[in-house]
Design a protein around this motif. Structure first.
Motif, PDB file in Angstrom:
ATOM      1  N   GLY A 159     -27.814 107.914  31.913  1.00  0.00           N
ATOM      2  CA  GLY A 159     -26.882 108.963  32.079  1.00  0.00           C
ATOM      3  C   GLY A 159     -27.893 109.677  31.560  1.00  0.00           C
ATOM      4  N   HIS A 160     -26.967 110.385  31.096  1.00  0.00           N
ATOM      5  CA  HIS A 160     -26.110 111.968  30.131  1.00  0.00           C
ATOM      6  C   HIS A 160     -25.637 112.514  29.449  1.00  0.00           C
ATOM      7  CE1 HIS A 160     -30.639 112.940  32.960  1.00  0.00           C
ATOM      8  NE2 HIS A 160     -29.381 112.687  34.085  1.00  0.00           N
ATOM      9  N   PRO A 161     -25.989 112.187  27.509  1.00  0.00           N
ATOM     10  CA  PRO A 161     -25.151 111.726  27.410  1.00  0.00           C
ATOM     11  C   PRO A 161     -24.399 113.565  26.581  1.00  0.00           C
ATOM     12  CG  PRO A 161     -27.360 111.844  26.154  1.00  0.00           C
ATOM     13  CD  PRO A 161     -27.348 112.176  27.283  1.00  0.00           C
ATOM     14  N   PHE A 162     -24.514 114.894  27.207  1.00  0.00           N
ATOM     15  CA  PHE A 162     -24.063 115.726  26.974  1.00  0.00           C
ATOM     16  C   PHE A 162     -22.748 116.418  28.122  1.00  0.00           C
ATOM     17  CE2 PHE A 162     -26.405 118.673  23.852  1.00  0.00           C
ATOM     18  CZ  PHE A 162     -25.982 117.088  22.555  1.00  0.00           C
ATOM     19  N   ARG A 163     -23.253 115.299  28.861  1.00  0.00           N
ATOM     20  CA  ARG A 163     -22.111 115.751  30.758  1.00  0.00           C
ATOM     21  C   ARG A 163     -20.892 115.320  29.913  1.00  0.00           C
ATOM     22  NH1 ARG A 163     -25.145 114.238  36.135  1.00  0.00           N
ATOM     23  NH2 ARG A 163     -26.542 116.200  36.161  1.00  0.00           N
ATOM     24  N   LYS A 164     -19.082 115.627  30.311  1.00  0.00           N
ATOM     25  CA  LYS A 164     -18.124 115.966  29.668  1.00  0.00           C
ATOM     26  C   LYS A 164     -17.468 114.252  30.200  1.00  0.00           C
ATOM     27  CE  LYS A 164     -18.019 119.851  27.546  1.00  0.00           C
ATOM     28  NZ  LYS A 164     -18.371 119.840  25.834  1.00  0.00           N
ATOM     29  N   ASP A 165     -17.690 113.457  31.130  1.00  0.00           N
ATOM     30  CA  ASP A 165     -17.962 113.090  31.887  1.00  0.00           C
ATOM     31  C   ASP A 165     -18.365 111.197  31.182  1.00  0.00           C
ATOM     32  OD1 ASP A 165     -20.001 113.042  33.358  1.00  0.00           O
ATOM     33  OD2 ASP A 165     -18.611 112.642  35.239  1.00  0.00           O
ATOM     34  N   PHE A 166     -19.100 111.771  30.130  1.00  0.00           N
ATOM     35  CA  PHE A 166     -20.100 110.493  29.603  1.00  0.00           C
ATOM     36  C   PHE A 166     -19.778 110.226  28.401  1.00  0.00           C
ATOM     37  CE2 PHE A 166     -23.561 108.823  27.076  1.00  0.00           C
ATOM     38  CZ  PHE A 166     -24.170 108.192  27.773  1.00  0.00           C
ATOM     39  N   PRO A 167     -19.162 108.321  28.203  1.00  0.00           N
ATOM     40  CA  PRO A 167     -18.886 108.066  27.595  1.00  0.00           C
ATOM     41  C   PRO A 167     -18.951 107.929  25.685  1.00  0.00           C
ATOM     42  CG  PRO A 167     -19.614 107.005  28.769  1.00  0.00           C
ATOM     43  CD  PRO A 167     -19.558 107.444  29.069  1.00  0.00           C
ATOM     44  N   LEU A 168     -18.000 108.582  25.169  1.00  0.00           N
ATOM     45  CA  LEU A 168     -18.487 108.596  24.055  1.00  0.00           C
ATOM     46  C   LEU A 168     -18.579 107.576  22.734  1.00  0.00           C
ATOM     47  CD1 LEU A 168     -15.301 110.442  22.631  1.00  0.00           C
ATOM     48  CD2 LEU A 168     -17.347 111.356  23.151  1.00  0.00           C
ATOM     49  N   SER A 169     -18.777 106.366  23.546  1.00  0.00           N
ATOM     50  CA  SER A 169     -19.204 105.058  23.113  1.00  0.00           C
ATOM     51  C   SER A 169     -20.288 104.736  23.650  1.00  0.00           C
ATOM     52  CB  SER A 169     -18.283 104.187  22.970  1.00  0.00           C
ATOM     53  OG  SER A 169     -17.625 103.737  24.135  1.00  0.00           O
ATOM     54  N   GLY A 170     -21.265 105.343  24.724  1.00  0.00           N
ATOM     55  CA  GLY A 170     -21.993 104.724  25.909  1.00  0.00           C
ATOM     56  C   GLY A 170     -22.100 103.500  26.769  1.00  0.00           C
ATOM     57  N   GLN A 171     -23.457 103.340  27.707  1.00  0.00           N
ATOM     58  CA  GLN A 171     -23.200 102.501  28.573  1.00  0.00           C
ATOM     59  C   GLN A 171     -23.620 101.482  28.310  1.00  0.00           C
ATOM     60  OE1 GLN A 171     -24.533 105.328  31.668  1.00  0.00           O
ATOM     61  NE2 GLN A 171     -22.575 105.958  31.851  1.00  0.00           N
ATOM     62  N   VAL A 172     -25.069 101.647  27.282  1.00  0.00           N
ATOM     63  CA  VAL A 172     -25.189 100.224  27.215  1.00  0.00           C
ATOM     64  C   VAL A 172     -25.480 100.412  25.470  1.00  0.00           C
ATOM     65  CG1 VAL A 172     -26.189 100.057  29.440  1.00  0.00           C
ATOM     66  CG2 VAL A 172     -27.292 101.194  27.400  1.00  0.00           C
ATOM     67  N   GLU A 173     -25.991  98.846  24.972  1.00  0.00           N
ATOM     68  CA  GLU A 173     -26.297  99.064  23.517  1.00  0.00           C
ATOM     69  C   GLU A 173     -27.040  97.869  23.414  1.00  0.00           C
ATOM     70  OE1 GLU A 173     -22.113  97.984  21.553  1.00  0.00           O
ATOM     71  OE2 GLU A 173     -22.907  95.398  21.824  1.00  0.00           O
ATOM     72  N   MET A 174     -27.748  98.225  22.506  1.00  0.00           N
ATOM     73  CA  MET A 174     -29.212  96.907  21.912  1.00  0.00           C
ATOM     74  C   MET A 174     -28.710  96.289  20.953  1.00  0.00           C
ATOM     75  SD  MET A 174     -32.127 100.165  21.035  1.00  0.00           S
ATOM     76  CE  MET A 174     -33.338  99.118  20.910  1.00  0.00           C
ATOM     77  N   ARG A 175     -29.550  95.125  20.774  1.00  0.00           N
ATOM     78  CA  ARG A 175     -29.192  94.267  19.519  1.00  0.00           C
ATOM     79  C   ARG A 175     -30.534  93.393  19.967  1.00  0.00           C
ATOM     80  NH1 ARG A 175     -27.646  89.342  20.287  1.00  0.00           N
ATOM     81  NH2 ARG A 175     -26.930  88.512  23.047  1.00  0.00           N
ATOM     82  N   TYR A 176     -30.852  93.082  18.932  1.00  0.00           N
ATOM     83  CA  TYR A 176     -31.617  91.916  18.091  1.00  0.00           C
ATOM     84  C   TYR A 176     -31.546  90.187  18.661  1.00  0.00           C
ATOM     85  CZ  TYR A 176     -36.095  88.818  17.078  1.00  0.00           C
ATOM     86  OH  TYR A 176     -36.823  88.390  16.173  1.00  0.00           O
ATOM     87  N   ASP A 177     -32.325  90.023  19.935  1.00  0.00           N
ATOM     88  CA  ASP A 177     -31.498  88.589  20.417  1.00  0.00           C
ATOM     89  C   ASP A 177     -32.124  87.617  19.659  1.00  0.00           C
ATOM     90  OD1 ASP A 177     -31.911  86.039  22.548  1.00  0.00           O
ATOM     91  OD2 ASP A 177     -29.963  87.323  22.725  1.00  0.00           O
ATOM     92  N   GLU A 178     -31.911  86.819  19.043  1.00  0.00           N
ATOM     93  CA  GLU A 178     -32.991  85.314  18.171  1.00  0.00           C
ATOM     94  C   GLU A 178     -32.951  83.858  19.230  1.00  0.00           C
ATOM     95  OE1 GLU A 178     -33.102  85.001  14.934  1.00  0.00           O
ATOM     96  OE2 GLU A 178     -31.607  86.828  13.999  1.00  0.00           O
ATOM     97  N   GLU A 179     -32.437  84.132  20.240  1.00  0.00           N
ATOM     98  CA  GLU A 179     -33.221  83.162  20.935  1.00  0.00           C
ATOM     99  C   GLU A 179     -34.130  83.587  21.883  1.00  0.00           C
ATOM    100  OE1 GLU A 179     -29.875  81.472  23.514  1.00  0.00           O
ATOM    101  OE2 GLU A 179     -29.115  80.927  22.358  1.00  0.00           O
ATOM    102  N   GLN A 180     -34.351  85.437  22.430  1.00  0.00           N
ATOM    103  CA  GLN A 180     -35.764  85.526  23.047  1.00  0.00           C
ATOM    104  C   GLN A 180     -36.329  86.255  21.396  1.00  0.00           C
ATOM    105  OE1 GLN A 180     -34.077  88.264  26.609  1.00  0.00           O
ATOM    106  NE2 GLN A 180     -32.619  87.372  26.546  1.00  0.00           N
ATOM    107  N   GLY A 181     -36.168  86.112  20.504  1.00  0.00           N
ATOM    108  CA  GLY A 181     -37.070  87.144  19.973  1.00  0.00           C
ATOM    109  C   GLY A 181     -37.537  88.314  20.229  1.00  0.00           C
ATOM    110  N   ARG A 182     -36.342  89.033  20.111  1.00  0.00           N
ATOM    111  CA  ARG A 182     -37.002  90.297  21.224  1.00  0.00           C
ATOM    112  C   ARG A 182     -35.992  91.590  21.294  1.00  0.00           C
ATOM    113  NH1 ARG A 182     -35.654  91.897  26.194  1.00  0.00           N
ATOM    114  NH2 ARG A 182     -35.381  90.380  27.868  1.00  0.00           N
ATOM    115  N   VAL A 183     -35.575  92.636  20.998  1.00  0.00           N
ATOM    116  CA  VAL A 183     -34.868  93.741  21.445  1.00  0.00           C
ATOM    117  C   VAL A 183     -34.246  93.869  22.819  1.00  0.00           C
ATOM    118  CG1 VAL A 183     -33.659  96.306  21.129  1.00  0.00           C
ATOM    119  CG2 VAL A 183     -35.258  94.844  18.988  1.00  0.00           C
ATOM    120  N   ILE A 184     -33.036  93.168  22.774  1.00  0.00           N
ATOM    121  CA  ILE A 184     -32.373  93.480  24.150  1.00  0.00           C
ATOM    122  C   ILE A 184     -31.397  94.564  24.540  1.00  0.00           C
ATOM    123  CG2 ILE A 184     -33.386  90.945  25.091  1.00  0.00           C
ATOM    124  CD1 ILE A 184     -30.091  90.169  24.148  1.00  0.00           C
ATOM    125  N   TYR A 185     -31.029  94.592  25.446  1.00  0.00           N
ATOM    126  CA  TYR A 185     -30.071  95.951  26.076  1.00  0.00           C
ATOM    127  C   TYR A 185     -29.328  94.959  26.516  1.00  0.00           C
ATOM    128  CZ  TYR A 185     -33.201 100.016  25.218  1.00  0.00           C
ATOM    129  OH  TYR A 185     -33.903 100.987  24.470  1.00  0.00           O
TER     130      TYR A 185
END
Length: 220
Positions: A159-185
């Protein structure tokens, strides 16, 4: 040449590509047909009576919710009473002539989907990152750009975050997954929220105060 003389000369220089012009805040703004924007920019840089040799800024605009904040503040009950009458997207160019010591603002509306216009990087190399930023944040495509890719967001961003219809909280977030040992979306887990408008036009603010009986001025 003075700014007033330039204003009088522009119709001769630009012809039908000049849709309208006006002076605001001591600066001249010209509305340009999208299909002619590159030709116009070339003339404004090269013609001896213009010589706009610097592109100060280039930005994209999204007018899809234009006027909604004013309507909400006034509580008029008329949805989009002051909505934008033109195209949803536009590109604005801020130019500077060092030789004549004045500035010019160009604005062109984009009627196509996705919003598309010609790149001016061949005229002003400074347009490179400006156009990439407008592409990244608003999804405006600049044909002829040699390296049009995201600039401020991740390459896998959706997506494109400056478009007026883009959600303020975004669409995806990232975190570190302990089981996979990597950052995931993953899909965003923040609840959607609506913010109170922070930018209010002076005229709307004055009318709103008058409606609720506030006195804006001196007093005892």
């Amino acid at each position: 040449m003075s700014l007033s003389q330039l204003r009088e000369y522009l119709p001769t220089l630009l012809g039908d590509a000049l849709l309208s012009e006006r002076v605001e805040f001591g600066e001249l703004t010209c509305e340009i047909a999208c299909k002619d924007i590159k030709t116009v920019c070339q003339k404004l840089r090269d013609h001896k009576n213009a010589q706009f040799d610097q592109l100060i800024d280039l930005c994209g605009m999204d007018y899809s919710s234009y006027g909604e904040e004013d309507d909400a503040l006034l509580g008029s009950g008329t949805q989009n009473a002051t909505s934008w009458p033109g195209s949803r997207y536009a590109v604005v160019y801020h130019l500077l002539s060092l030789n004549h010591n004045f500035r010019l603002r160009l604005r062109t509306e984009l009627d196509n989907d996705p919003p598309t216009t010609e790149s001016v990087i061949d005229i002003w190399p400074a347009a490179n990152w400006f156009e990439r930023e407008a592409f990244d944040l608003l999804g405006i495509i600049f044909t002829g750009h040699p390296d049009l890719r995201r600039l401020l967001t991740d390459y896998g961003f959706i997506g494109h975050p400056f478009r007026k219809d883009f959600p303020l909280s975004g669409q995806v977030e990232m975190r570190y997954d302990e089981e996979q040992g990597r950052v995931i979306y993953q899909p965003v887990t923040i609840e959607p929220r609506t913010l109170v408008p922070r930018t209010i036009g002076k005229d709307v603010f004055s009318r709103a105060n008058a409606d609720i009986g506030h006195y804006n001025g001196g007093g005892e």
